[in-house]
Design a protein around this motif. Structure first.
Motif, PDB file in Angstrom:
ATOM      1  N   THR A 202      24.844 -25.882 -16.145  1.00  0.00           N
ATOM      2  CA  THR A 202      23.675 -25.848 -15.574  1.00  0.00           C
ATOM      3  C   THR A 202      22.920 -26.538 -16.884  1.00  0.00           C
ATOM      4  O   THR A 202      22.840 -26.408 -18.106  1.00  0.00           O
ATOM      5  N   HIS A 203      21.711 -27.570 -16.281  1.00  0.00           N
ATOM      6  CA  HIS A 203      20.861 -28.240 -17.325  1.00  0.00           C
ATOM      7  C   HIS A 203      20.120 -27.002 -17.985  1.00  0.00           C
ATOM      8  O   HIS A 203      19.810 -26.116 -17.472  1.00  0.00           O
ATOM      9  N   SER A 204      19.915 -27.361 -19.388  1.00  0.00           N
ATOM     10  CA  SER A 204      19.280 -26.530 -20.242  1.00  0.00           C
ATOM     11  C   SER A 204      17.914 -26.088 -19.582  1.00  0.00           C
ATOM     12  O   SER A 204      17.435 -24.734 -19.905  1.00  0.00           O
ATOM     13  N   LYS A 205      16.990 -26.721 -19.026  1.00  0.00           N
ATOM     14  CA  LYS A 205      15.949 -26.403 -18.141  1.00  0.00           C
ATOM     15  C   LYS A 205      15.916 -25.567 -17.242  1.00  0.00           C
ATOM     16  O   LYS A 205      14.898 -25.039 -16.665  1.00  0.00           O
TER      17      LYS A 205
ATOM     18  N   ILE B 157      22.680  -7.958  -8.687  1.00  0.00           N
ATOM     19  CA  ILE B 157      23.019  -7.071  -9.627  1.00  0.00           C
ATOM     20  C   ILE B 157      21.874  -5.838  -9.687  1.00  0.00           C
ATOM     21  O   ILE B 157      22.583  -4.791  -9.722  1.00  0.00           O
ATOM     22  N   GLN B 158      20.702  -6.250  -9.602  1.00  0.00           N
ATOM     23  CA  GLN B 158      19.774  -5.242 -10.073  1.00  0.00           C
ATOM     24  C   GLN B 158      19.335  -4.615  -8.639  1.00  0.00           C
ATOM     25  O   GLN B 158      18.434  -3.634  -8.346  1.00  0.00           O
ATOM     26  N   GLY B 159      19.952  -4.860  -7.611  1.00  0.00           N
ATOM     27  CA  GLY B 159      20.016  -4.609  -6.039  1.00  0.00           C
ATOM     28  C   GLY B 159      18.689  -5.021  -5.295  1.00  0.00           C
ATOM     29  O   GLY B 159      18.053  -4.664  -4.228  1.00  0.00           O
ATOM     30  N   GLU B 160      18.418  -6.229  -5.894  1.00  0.00           N
ATOM     31  CA  GLU B 160      17.119  -7.006  -5.009  1.00  0.00           C
ATOM     32  C   GLU B 160      18.039  -7.989  -4.191  1.00  0.00           C
ATOM     33  O   GLU B 160      19.128  -7.627  -3.549  1.00  0.00           O
ATOM     34  N   GLN B 161      17.344  -9.084  -3.842  1.00  0.00           N
ATOM     35  CA  GLN B 161      17.976 -10.077  -2.785  1.00  0.00           C
ATOM     36  C   GLN B 161      19.280 -10.341  -3.048  1.00  0.00           C
ATOM     37  O   GLN B 161      19.723 -10.586  -4.375  1.00  0.00           O
ATOM     38  N   ASN B 162      20.215 -10.535  -2.171  1.00  0.00           N
ATOM     39  CA  ASN B 162      21.641 -10.933  -2.418  1.00  0.00           C
ATOM     40  C   ASN B 162      21.992 -12.378  -2.026  1.00  0.00           C
ATOM     41  O   ASN B 162      22.846 -12.898  -1.953  1.00  0.00           O
ATOM     42  N   ASN B 163      20.789 -13.214  -1.577  1.00  0.00           N
ATOM     43  CA  ASN B 163      20.978 -14.678  -1.125  1.00  0.00           C
ATOM     44  C   ASN B 163      19.925 -15.315  -1.748  1.00  0.00           C
ATOM     45  O   ASN B 163      18.825 -14.759  -1.811  1.00  0.00           O
ATOM     46  N   TYR B 164      19.735 -16.600  -2.123  1.00  0.00           N
ATOM     47  CA  TYR B 164      18.831 -17.128  -2.672  1.00  0.00           C
ATOM     48  C   TYR B 164      19.193 -18.789  -2.484  1.00  0.00           C
ATOM     49  O   TYR B 164      20.445 -19.157  -2.264  1.00  0.00           O
ATOM     50  N   GLN B 165      18.116 -19.656  -2.612  1.00  0.00           N
ATOM     51  CA  GLN B 165      18.401 -21.076  -2.592  1.00  0.00           C
ATOM     52  C   GLN B 165      17.267 -21.383  -3.490  1.00  0.00           C
ATOM     53  O   GLN B 165      16.156 -21.028  -3.562  1.00  0.00           O
ATOM     54  N   MET B 166      17.764 -22.600  -4.234  1.00  0.00           N
ATOM     55  CA  MET B 166      16.812 -23.180  -5.490  1.00  0.00           C
ATOM     56  C   MET B 166      17.514 -24.436  -5.794  1.00  0.00           C
ATOM     57  O   MET B 166      18.857 -25.016  -5.333  1.00  0.00           O
ATOM     58  N   GLU B 167      16.499 -25.521  -6.081  1.00  0.00           N
ATOM     59  CA  GLU B 167      17.143 -26.777  -6.523  1.00  0.00           C
ATOM     60  C   GLU B 167      17.324 -26.722  -8.175  1.00  0.00           C
ATOM     61  O   GLU B 167      16.739 -25.744  -8.443  1.00  0.00           O
ATOM     62  N   LYS B 168      18.358 -27.226  -8.433  1.00  0.00           N
ATOM     63  CA  LYS B 168      18.616 -27.134  -9.784  1.00  0.00           C
ATOM     64  C   LYS B 168      19.364 -28.273 -10.344  1.00  0.00           C
ATOM     65  O   LYS B 168      19.986 -29.080  -9.486  1.00  0.00           O
ATOM     66  N   ARG B 169      19.505 -28.515 -11.672  1.00  0.00           N
ATOM     67  CA  ARG B 169      20.129 -29.599 -12.227  1.00  0.00           C
ATOM     68  C   ARG B 169      21.435 -29.309 -12.742  1.00  0.00           C
ATOM     69  O   ARG B 169      21.400 -28.104 -13.548  1.00  0.00           O
ATOM     70  N   TYR B 170      22.511 -30.012 -12.497  1.00  0.00           N
ATOM     71  CA  TYR B 170      23.767 -29.625 -13.242  1.00  0.00           C
ATOM     72  C   TYR B 170      24.030 -30.939 -14.098  1.00  0.00           C
ATOM     73  O   TYR B 170      23.575 -31.758 -13.994  1.00  0.00           O
ATOM     74  N   VAL B 171      24.885 -30.782 -15.216  1.00  0.00           N
ATOM     75  CA  VAL B 171      25.395 -31.540 -15.941  1.00  0.00           C
ATOM     76  C   VAL B 171      26.595 -32.166 -15.515  1.00  0.00           C
ATOM     77  O   VAL B 171      27.753 -31.436 -15.839  1.00  0.00           O
ATOM     78  N   HIS B 172      26.768 -33.395 -15.141  1.00  0.00           N
ATOM     79  CA  HIS B 172      28.237 -33.752 -14.842  1.00  0.00           C
ATOM     80  C   HIS B 172      29.079 -34.002 -16.070  1.00  0.00           C
ATOM     81  O   HIS B 172      28.566 -34.107 -17.168  1.00  0.00           O
TER      82      HIS B 172
ATOM     83  N   ARG C  35      25.762 -37.120 -17.053  1.00  0.00           N
ATOM     84  CA  ARG C  35      24.555 -37.385 -16.350  1.00  0.00           C
ATOM     85  C   ARG C  35      24.102 -36.148 -15.679  1.00  0.00           C
ATOM     86  O   ARG C  35      24.797 -35.268 -15.500  1.00  0.00           O
ATOM     87  N   ILE C  36      22.804 -36.161 -15.271  1.00  0.00           N
ATOM     88  CA  ILE C  36      22.190 -35.156 -14.509  1.00  0.00           C
ATOM     89  C   ILE C  36      22.317 -35.263 -13.082  1.00  0.00           C
ATOM     90  O   ILE C  36      22.250 -36.383 -12.562  1.00  0.00           O
ATOM     91  N   ILE C  37      22.737 -34.253 -12.329  1.00  0.00           N
ATOM     92  CA  ILE C  37      22.776 -34.183 -10.859  1.00  0.00           C
ATOM     93  C   ILE C  37      21.847 -33.097 -10.355  1.00  0.00           C
ATOM     94  O   ILE C  37      21.962 -31.925 -10.596  1.00  0.00           O
ATOM     95  N   TRP C  38      20.910 -33.711  -9.358  1.00  0.00           N
ATOM     96  CA  TRP C  38      20.201 -32.581  -8.852  1.00  0.00           C
ATOM     97  C   TRP C  38      20.930 -31.916  -7.666  1.00  0.00           C
ATOM     98  O   TRP C  38      21.550 -32.814  -7.003  1.00  0.00           O
ATOM     99  N   CYS C  39      20.754 -30.608  -7.307  1.00  0.00           N
ATOM    100  CA  CYS C  39      21.548 -30.116  -6.114  1.00  0.00           C
ATOM    101  C   CYS C  39      20.584 -29.065  -5.517  1.00  0.00           C
ATOM    102  O   CYS C  39      19.784 -28.683  -6.184  1.00  0.00           O
TER     103      CYS C  39
END
Length: 109
Positions: free
Chosen positions: A58-61, A74-89, A93-97
């Motif tokens: 995962t990109h440091s930011k 783990i804390q018992g809150e929502q068990n699914n989510y969606q987010m845009e994030k950057r991975y490092v290939h 190079r940076i990959i937006w997903c």
């Protein structure tokens, strides 16, 4: 059985041949199964991914928000989510997903 086909075989086929990158990740954040679309996207073999955690890729930011989202089920809150994030290939190079995550407290294997 679904239409005479074993459900686990259907899952295996959908997982392996999906054009979308898919991984099964442990509660500690380690990859234990990844399909070829994800390995191509990130530049790592499945065996290499198994030695890594999602934090390492995962990109440091985006690390803080990613860890926060992983902690919610783990804390018992929502068990699914969606987010845009950057991975490092693997090549740097940076990959937006668009990450879609579904968590389960029950082991699937």
């Amino acid at each position: 059985m679904i239409h005479g086909v074993d459900a686990s075989e259907l899952f295996e086929q959908a997982f392996r041949f999906s054009s979308i990158g898919i991984a099964l990740v442990s509660i500690e954040g380690k990859f234990f199964l990844a399909n070829s679309s994800l390995t191509k996207m990130l530049g790592y073999s499945e065996e290499e991914l198994k030695t890594k955690s999602f934090v390492e890729l995962t990109h440091s930011k985006d690390v803080h928000e990613s860890k926060k989202k992983v902690e919610e089920p783990i804390q018992g809150e929502q068990n699914n989510y969606q987010m845009e994030k950057r991975y490092v290939h693997k090549d740097g190079r940076i990959i937006w997903c668009l990450l879609n995550n579904r968590s389960s407290k029950s082991p699937i294997f």
